[in-house]
Scaffold this active site. Structure first.
Site, PDB file in Angstrom:
ATOM      1  N   GLU A 126     -62.952 -72.662  91.344  1.00  0.00           N
ATOM      2  CA  GLU A 126     -62.328 -73.804  90.687  1.00  0.00           C
ATOM      3  C   GLU A 126     -63.307 -74.494  89.745  1.00  0.00           C
ATOM      4  O   GLU A 126     -64.512 -74.495  89.968  1.00  0.00           O
ATOM      5  CB  GLU A 126     -61.850 -74.813  91.741  1.00  0.00           C
ATOM      6  CG  GLU A 126     -60.851 -74.194  92.708  1.00  0.00           C
ATOM      7  CD  GLU A 126     -60.188 -75.212  93.630  1.00  0.00           C
ATOM      8  OE1 GLU A 126     -59.027 -75.006  93.960  1.00  0.00           O
ATOM      9  OE2 GLU A 126     -60.823 -76.209  94.016  1.00  0.00           O
ATOM     10  N   CYS A 150     -72.877 -78.799 103.963  1.00  0.00           N
ATOM     11  CA  CYS A 150     -72.716 -80.264 104.036  1.00  0.00           C
ATOM     12  C   CYS A 150     -71.368 -80.580 104.699  1.00  0.00           C
ATOM     13  O   CYS A 150     -70.337 -80.012 104.342  1.00  0.00           O
ATOM     14  CB  CYS A 150     -72.757 -80.898 102.646  1.00  0.00           C
ATOM     15  SG  CYS A 150     -74.310 -80.609 101.773  1.00  0.00           S
ATOM     16  N   GLU A 185     -74.310 -74.247  95.191  1.00  0.00           N
ATOM     17  CA  GLU A 185     -75.548 -75.016  95.066  1.00  0.00           C
ATOM     18  C   GLU A 185     -76.352 -74.365  93.926  1.00  0.00           C
ATOM     19  O   GLU A 185     -76.879 -73.258  94.096  1.00  0.00           O
ATOM     20  CB  GLU A 185     -76.308 -74.976  96.410  1.00  0.00           C
ATOM     21  CG  GLU A 185     -77.745 -75.421  96.365  1.00  0.00           C
ATOM     22  CD  GLU A 185     -77.978 -76.744  95.654  1.00  0.00           C
ATOM     23  OE1 GLU A 185     -77.291 -77.730  95.938  1.00  0.00           O
ATOM     24  OE2 GLU A 185     -78.884 -76.786  94.787  1.00  0.00           O
ATOM     25  N   SER A 188     -78.106 -85.049  95.401  1.00  0.00           N
ATOM     26  CA  SER A 188     -77.116 -85.531  96.365  1.00  0.00           C
ATOM     27  C   SER A 188     -77.868 -86.061  97.571  1.00  0.00           C
ATOM     28  O   SER A 188     -78.325 -85.296  98.409  1.00  0.00           O
ATOM     29  CB  SER A 188     -76.202 -84.374  96.782  1.00  0.00           C
ATOM     30  OG  SER A 188     -75.482 -83.946  95.660  1.00  0.00           O
ATOM     31  N   CYS A 203     -64.773 -84.815  93.452  1.00  0.00           N
ATOM     32  CA  CYS A 203     -66.017 -84.279  94.017  1.00  0.00           C
ATOM     33  C   CYS A 203     -65.806 -83.847  95.451  1.00  0.00           C
ATOM     34  O   CYS A 203     -65.257 -84.593  96.268  1.00  0.00           O
ATOM     35  CB  CYS A 203     -67.099 -85.350  94.048  1.00  0.00           C
ATOM     36  SG  CYS A 203     -67.489 -85.999  92.465  1.00  0.00           S
TER      37      CYS A 203
HETATM   38  N1  SAH Z   1     -74.255 -78.404  95.578  1.00  0.00           N
HETATM   39  C1  SAH Z   1     -74.477 -79.413  94.606  1.00  0.00           C
HETATM   40  C2  SAH Z   1     -73.332 -79.638  93.635  1.00  0.00           C
HETATM   41  C3  SAH Z   1     -71.918 -79.722  94.163  1.00  0.00           C
HETATM   42  S1  SAH Z   1     -71.137 -81.171  94.710  1.00  0.00           S
HETATM   43  C4  SAH Z   1     -74.878 -80.707  95.272  1.00  0.00           C
HETATM   44  O1  SAH Z   1     -74.900 -80.764  96.468  1.00  0.00           O
HETATM   45  O2  SAH Z   1     -75.236 -81.633  94.558  1.00  0.00           O
HETATM   46  C5  SAH Z   1     -71.113 -82.453  93.575  1.00  0.00           C
HETATM   47  C6  SAH Z   1     -71.231 -83.796  94.269  1.00  0.00           C
HETATM   48  O3  SAH Z   1     -70.049 -84.132  95.057  1.00  0.00           O
HETATM   49  C7  SAH Z   1     -72.383 -83.838  95.231  1.00  0.00           C
HETATM   50  O4  SAH Z   1     -73.088 -85.040  95.087  1.00  0.00           O
HETATM   51  C8  SAH Z   1     -71.680 -83.769  96.564  1.00  0.00           C
HETATM   52  O5  SAH Z   1     -72.483 -84.211  97.605  1.00  0.00           O
HETATM   53  C9  SAH Z   1     -70.469 -84.635  96.316  1.00  0.00           C
HETATM   54  N2  SAH Z   1     -69.420 -84.468  97.313  1.00  0.00           N
HETATM   55  C10 SAH Z   1     -69.174 -83.403  98.096  1.00  0.00           C
HETATM   56  N3  SAH Z   1     -68.132 -83.639  98.920  1.00  0.00           N
HETATM   57  C11 SAH Z   1     -67.693 -84.865  98.638  1.00  0.00           C
HETATM   58  C12 SAH Z   1     -66.623 -85.665  99.137  1.00  0.00           C
HETATM   59  N4  SAH Z   1     -65.792 -85.220 100.091  1.00  0.00           N
HETATM   60  N5  SAH Z   1     -66.459 -86.894  98.602  1.00  0.00           N
HETATM   61  C13 SAH Z   1     -67.277 -87.331  97.616  1.00  0.00           C
HETATM   62  N6  SAH Z   1     -68.280 -86.628  97.112  1.00  0.00           N
HETATM   63  C14 SAH Z   1     -68.507 -85.409  97.612  1.00  0.00           C
END
Ligand code: SAH
Length: 339
Positions: A88, A112, A156, A210, A329
């Site tokens: 996506e 995560c 990632e 993050s 996100c």
């Molecule tokens: N792997 C990378 C990029 C992908 S996520 C990273 O960890 O940064 C992009 C952002 O969305 C990251 O800051 C991630 O932590 C956040 N994110 C993931 N799940 C989320 C959720 N359920 N609600 C809000 N932000 C979220």
């Protein structure tokens, strides 16, 4: 060999080694990356050059489906890879132009707790061409130019380091998409060793971390990566990155009600960020089925924001876009086409 993942000088070498003139590389590179086409049989390459490349690969990525948000102008795009995996991406429209969220892996192995992209683990890395294809297919199909790229889709980025750097350099190439490095953002959960590698390459891109928790116990519970690279290791890598590049770092901070939105977090964040030129981007938690926590309400979000500002932080809150199409996100997932 995947021809659309190669740099121009690699393509030149490729043709030279096979007795062709190096300018054929320029023709092919322009066709692939400026014209954004794949039907090389219709390019102006000579018969001989076409013969040389006929056994090589030009990997394709097709748009499978586009979802349009009814709440804002966000689109979620499903891309189909050559092996039928679906990934996506998201396209957002701002006053200053389009911004595209790029996926870097099929799935993710970071684990995560709050993120949908990692729930089925990692399937495979994307190649540079597969990341470029996400851009080119959208631009060709919608007849637009995208100016900003955020590597925040599934995956990632720093766990697929070489291909991600290759993608970024190809996207920047003046003979290709010609995107300014300043318009590209890598977001990482904090793989400290790779942050040091990134600092050593020293590209003027934006780096977003993050963070989401402010002490090791809570962060390790939420983000397994913290067990390998704890906050002290992460901090050391960021100090190194800051000194080497002089770039400002963004801390992404997903707000989870009663988990990471207290005064204690503000204080811990203050000491973590000491000496790092930074900016904080608050992301109110977006719901996913597998994570049973709540987002704070607007008043609570603003309260946390004010507490941070009182400590001297520069803070913004990320707008939630594409809510009705699960494009926010952390909501991006992998799927597979079933025939
Ligand atoms: N792997 C990378 C990029 C992908 S996520 C990273 O960890 O940064 C992009 C952002 O969305 C990251 O800051 C991630 O932590 C956040 N994110 C993931 N799940 C989320 C959720 N359920 N609600 C809000 N932000 C979220």
């Amino acid at each position: 060999m995947e021809l659309n993942s190669l740099y121009l000088d690699e393509l030149r070498e490729f043709f030279k080694e096979r007795g062709e003139k190096a300018f054929r590389a320029n023709q092919l590179f322009t066709f692939l990356h400026e014209k954004k086409r794949k039907d090389i049989e219709n390019s102006n390459l000579s018969k001989n050059a076409l013969e040389i490349i006929k056994c090589e690969d030009v990997v394709e990525t097709k748009i499978f489906k586009i979802f349009d948000s009814k709440l804002d102008e966000t689109k979620k795009i499903l891309f189909k890879l050559w092996d039928n995996n679906l990934i996506e991406g998201v396209l957002m429209k701002y006053k200053h132009g389009y911004s595209q969220c790029i996926s870097t892996q099929v799935g993710c192995r970071m684990g995560c707790d709050f993120c949908a992209s990692t729930k089925d683990g990692l399937v495979r890395n994307l190649t540079a061409a597969e990341m470029l294809n996400q851009v080119y297919e959208i631009e060709n199909t919608l007849n637009i130019n995208v100016s900003n790229f955020i590597l925040m889709g599934s995956g990632e980025p720093l766990d697929n380091f070489d291909e991600v750097i290759r993608f970024i350099k190809l996207l920047h190439d003046k003979k290709g998409h010609n995107t300014s490095y300043r318009n590209i953002t890598i977001s990482t959960c904090g793989i400290a060793d790779r942050i040091i590698d990134l600092a050593n390459i020293n590209l003027p891109i934006n780096l977003a971390i993050s963070l989401h928790q402010t002490n090791d116990i809570d962060r390790s519970n939420l983000m397994p990566v913290n067990k390998k690279y704890n906050l002290s290791k992460l901090r050391d890598s960021l100090i190194y990155y800051s000194e080497k590049t002089n770039n400002r770092i963004t801390f992404e901070y997903t707000l989870i009600k009663n988990q990471n939105d207290g005064i204690k977090n503000v204080e811990e964040l203050k000491s973590f960020a000491k000496g790092i030129k930074c900016h904080i981007n608050l992301i109110p938690l977006n719901p996913i089925d597998e994570f049973d926590e709540k987002r704070p309400n607007n008043q609570e979000i603003n309260h946390f924001k004010n507490m941070l500002e009182e400590k001297g932080f520069n803070v913004t809150t990320r707008r939630e876009l594409g809510k009705d199409i699960s494009a926010s996100c952390g909501q991006l997932r992998r799927s597979v086409e079933v025939n």
